[in-house]
Design an enzyme around this catalytic site. Structure first.
Site, mmCIF file in Angstrom:
data_model
loop_
_atom_site.group_PDB
_atom_site.id
_atom_site.type_symbol
_atom_site.label_atom_id
_atom_site.label_comp_id
_atom_site.label_asym_id
_atom_site.label_seq_id
_atom_site.Cartn_x
_atom_site.Cartn_y
_atom_site.Cartn_z
ATOM 1 N N TYR A 114 12.667 -10.847 -4.316
ATOM 2 C CA TYR A 114 11.977 -9.725 -4.960
ATOM 3 C C TYR A 114 11.717 -9.994 -6.437
ATOM 4 O O TYR A 114 10.594 -9.928 -6.922
ATOM 5 C CB TYR A 114 12.859 -8.465 -4.925
ATOM 6 C CG TYR A 114 13.017 -7.716 -3.653
ATOM 7 C CD1 TYR A 114 12.400 -6.484 -3.475
ATOM 8 C CD2 TYR A 114 13.829 -8.188 -2.623
ATOM 9 C CE1 TYR A 114 12.591 -5.747 -2.325
ATOM 10 C CE2 TYR A 114 14.019 -7.461 -1.464
ATOM 11 C CZ TYR A 114 13.397 -6.237 -1.321
ATOM 12 O OH TYR A 114 13.578 -5.513 -0.181
ATOM 13 N N CYS A 171 14.792 -1.233 -11.184
ATOM 14 C CA CYS A 171 13.587 -0.690 -10.554
ATOM 15 C C CYS A 171 12.664 0.040 -11.526
ATOM 16 O O CYS A 171 11.452 -0.182 -11.524
ATOM 17 C CB CYS A 171 13.964 0.285 -9.439
ATOM 18 S SG CYS A 171 15.446 -0.120 -8.528
ATOM 19 N N GLU A 207 8.097 -10.612 -8.392
ATOM 20 C CA GLU A 207 7.685 -9.478 -9.222
ATOM 21 C C GLU A 207 7.473 -9.909 -10.666
ATOM 22 O O GLU A 207 6.455 -9.566 -11.289
ATOM 23 C CB GLU A 207 8.721 -8.353 -9.118
ATOM 24 C CG GLU A 207 8.692 -7.662 -7.760
ATOM 25 C CD GLU A 207 9.842 -6.701 -7.530
ATOM 26 O OE1 GLU A 207 9.764 -5.908 -6.586
ATOM 27 O OE2 GLU A 207 10.839 -6.741 -8.293
ATOM 28 N N LYS A 223 11.213 -2.196 -14.420
ATOM 29 C CA LYS A 223 10.383 -3.186 -13.719
ATOM 30 C C LYS A 223 9.056 -2.589 -13.286
ATOM 31 O O LYS A 223 7.984 -3.160 -13.501
ATOM 32 C CB LYS A 223 11.165 -3.733 -12.512
ATOM 33 C CG LYS A 223 10.451 -4.764 -11.649
ATOM 34 C CD LYS A 223 9.673 -4.157 -10.480
ATOM 35 C CE LYS A 223 10.459 -3.260 -9.570
ATOM 36 N NZ LYS A 223 11.365 -3.932 -8.664
ATOM 37 N N CYS A 275 19.390 0.216 -11.682
ATOM 38 C CA CYS A 275 18.054 0.684 -11.289
ATOM 39 C C CYS A 275 17.337 1.376 -12.438
ATOM 40 O O CYS A 275 16.192 1.060 -12.753
ATOM 41 C CB CYS A 275 18.153 1.622 -10.097
ATOM 42 S SG CYS A 275 16.558 2.344 -9.639
ATOM 43 N N HIS A 299 -10.366 8.900 6.168
ATOM 44 C CA HIS A 299 -11.460 7.964 5.908
ATOM 45 C C HIS A 299 -12.216 8.344 4.633
ATOM 46 O O HIS A 299 -12.437 9.525 4.387
ATOM 47 C CB HIS A 299 -12.430 7.969 7.101
ATOM 48 C CG HIS A 299 -13.524 6.970 6.966
ATOM 49 N ND1 HIS A 299 -13.328 5.620 7.175
ATOM 50 C CD2 HIS A 299 -14.830 7.125 6.625
ATOM 51 C CE1 HIS A 299 -14.464 4.992 6.978
ATOM 52 N NE2 HIS A 299 -15.392 5.877 6.647
ATOM 53 N N GLU A 301 -5.811 4.254 7.101
ATOM 54 C CA GLU A 301 -6.297 4.593 8.448
ATOM 55 C C GLU A 301 -6.232 3.405 9.396
ATOM 56 O O GLU A 301 -6.242 3.583 10.624
ATOM 57 C CB GLU A 301 -7.730 5.138 8.387
ATOM 58 C CG GLU A 301 -8.784 4.134 7.986
ATOM 59 C CD GLU A 301 -10.187 4.746 7.942
ATOM 60 O OE1 GLU A 301 -10.532 5.478 8.890
ATOM 61 O OE2 GLU A 301 -10.906 4.496 6.963
#
Length: 496
Positions: free
Chosen positions: A210, A75, A214, A78, A70, A469, A474
């Protein structure tokens, strides 16, 4: 020191005359799960040793690095490249927001690569300090298990060290796999893709998971032409079909050429690059071929079968709900167990291991409702069940709420890319059982939604929550109309 240990699911006091060991715990593998387990175990008072291969950005059987996949070649680097690639689209969009950007914008791959490497070296140092500060003894070298309570570490100079440990934890992760096709040595894995000396102008990616989508997004965002080949009709098998379709549309919209239901059969080196031949007889020339065709548990050199540790057909270590193998003194966490192969899951499993064995708190990792994200551009993030999973598992009707809209930013930039959100609700209990989003900021938004699902939130509670908002988030609390109701026993129906 006398400690309470978990035995057959029960915590019992060891005998006063117990055998002396060099370590209470020895961990093989200093990635996310191994580092977490060793630190937390040490904090509970255990004497802990851990071994890891020497640092290198590209892994092999003899190099790795503290921090693991990772941090060093997964991760973290990446995501840095995803950030870098995202600026390409941001610069395009900026023009309609009044920014006078020159038509030709140069991208310096070597500069980003240098920054990325600096960061993973920094993190490698931080992880070493975390271990040292916790009192964990770090050994640099390759570890293997030679007995239920004995590990052997081969140091860089070939010297072998042997240590006894009351408990041994396997946390060696997984390794990228290459397909067995002629010319496969001409392709690269994600390890090499994160450290290429030159940015390719033409790239072929094989895979639909993935890593495949990616890297397709990364290279396309940096200006390369990209062809993505995958076996199914849509990429990201196992995710919600509606979301898979949205990702495919976005990839194509960003200029990536998709080749569904297509595999590669051969790679041939030519003067102009690598010739790629498909199972449909197509041929094309590219600068680089990335194999994103899965990963395998990293167990081959651990000597596990010789000492009787059970493995599954993929080579993964079989464990019980507490992460213990069939040998009571040997445990395993993270990708090497092939349960849910995500860094935060390895962290959770490492934490639960430490609590169970050294913290007098028997703890089972909870693999339900794990949120995750695919960092294509724009990203996909999900938590809970997909529509297909919900229908398969449902005992009653499922209510599906969806919202598809143009993000406010795109109304001015002119980018033709929509965001899609989805909630799945158990009609009988009103509980939200799945949430998905494909669009900008989806990982940041779905992380919050994941807490709601973990708490058992109902659709009524979502509806009673005031939205922020103007924001995309939302929409998750303003979806009032049912898109479709799926009767129990139905087959999945999606808007593909």
């Amino acid at each position: 020191m006398s400690r309470k240990m978990l035995i057959d699911g029960e915590v019992s006091q060891p005998n006063e005359g117990e055998v002396h060991y060099d370590f209470d715990l020895f961990v093989i593998g200093a990635g996310s799960g191994g580092v977490r387990a060793s630190r937390f175990s040490a904090n509970f008072g255990a004497k802990v040793g851990i071994c890891e291969l020497p640092f290198h950005p590209i892994s092999s059987e003899v190099v790795g690095g503290v921090g693991g996949t990772c941090v060093i070649r997964g991760c973290v680097p990446k995501k840095i490249l995803v950030y870098g690639a995202s600026f390409g689209g941001e610069i395009e969009d900026a023009r309609n927001y009044g920014w006078e950007v020159n038509e030709k914008v140069d991208f310096n791959w070597k500069k980003l690569l240098h920054k990325k490497t600096e960061e993973i070296i920094r993190l490698n140092g931080i992880y070493k300090r975390l271990l040292s500060n916790a009192g964990v003894k770090l050994f640099e070298g390759e570890g293997k298990i030679v007995g239920p309570n004995e590990v052997e570490v081969t140091q860089l100079d070939g010297t072998k060290l042997s240590y006894s440990a009351k408990h041994i934890l396997i946390a060696t992760g997984s390794r990228a796999q290459r397909p067995a096709i002629p010319g496969q040595e001409l392709g690269i894995s994600s390890d090499e893709a994160l450290s290429l000396e030159e940015l390719p102008k033409r790239a072929v990616v094989l895979g639909g998971g993935y890593i495949a989508v990616e890297f397709a997004s990364i290279w396309r965002g940096m200006g390369a032409s990209v062809d993505l080949f995958f076996r199914k009709e849509l990429p990201l098998r196992g995710f919600d079909d509606e979301m898979r379709a949205a990702v495919a549309r976005n990839l194509e919209g960003r200029g990536i050429d998709l080749h569904p239901q297509t595999n590669l059969t051969e790679l041939i080196k030519t003067e102009d690059g690598i010739k790629v031949i498909t199972d449909h007889g197509e041929e094309l020339i590219t600068d680089v071929v990335l194999f994103a065709t899965g990963r395998a548990p990293n167990t081959k050199r651990l000597n596990l079968e010789a000492i009787g540790v059970e493995l599954d057909k993929t080579g993964a270590v079989k464990v019980d709900e507490y992460s213990r193998t069939n040998i009571p003194s040997i445990w395993a966490v993270g990708d090497v167990t092939n349960r849910a192969n995500l860094t935060p899951v390895a962290l959770m499993e490492g934490t639960c291991f430490a609590k169970t064995v050294f913290g007098d708190q028997p703890s089972k990792p909870d693999h339900r409702d794990i949120p995750c994200a695919v960092f294509c551009i724009p990203p996909l993030s999900v938590v809970g069940l997909s529509e297909e999973q919900a229908i398969e598992q449902a005992k009653g009707d499922i209510l599906v709420f969806t919202s598809t809209f143009t993000p406010m930013k795109n109304t001015v930039s002119g980018r033709q890319e929509k965001t899609i959100m989805k909630l799945l609700v158990d009609a009988e209990t009103d509980k939200v059982i799945g949430a998905s989003m494909c669009g900008p900021d989806s990982p940041e938004i779905v992380q919050g939604i994941a807490i709601a699902l973990k708490c058992g939130a109902t659709k009524a509670q979502f509806d009673s929550t005031v939205g922020i908002h103007p924001s995309a988030a939302e929409e998750f609390v303003t979806m009032r109309s049912v898109t479709r109701r799926i009767a129990a026993g139905s087959k999945p129906k999606t808007n593909l």
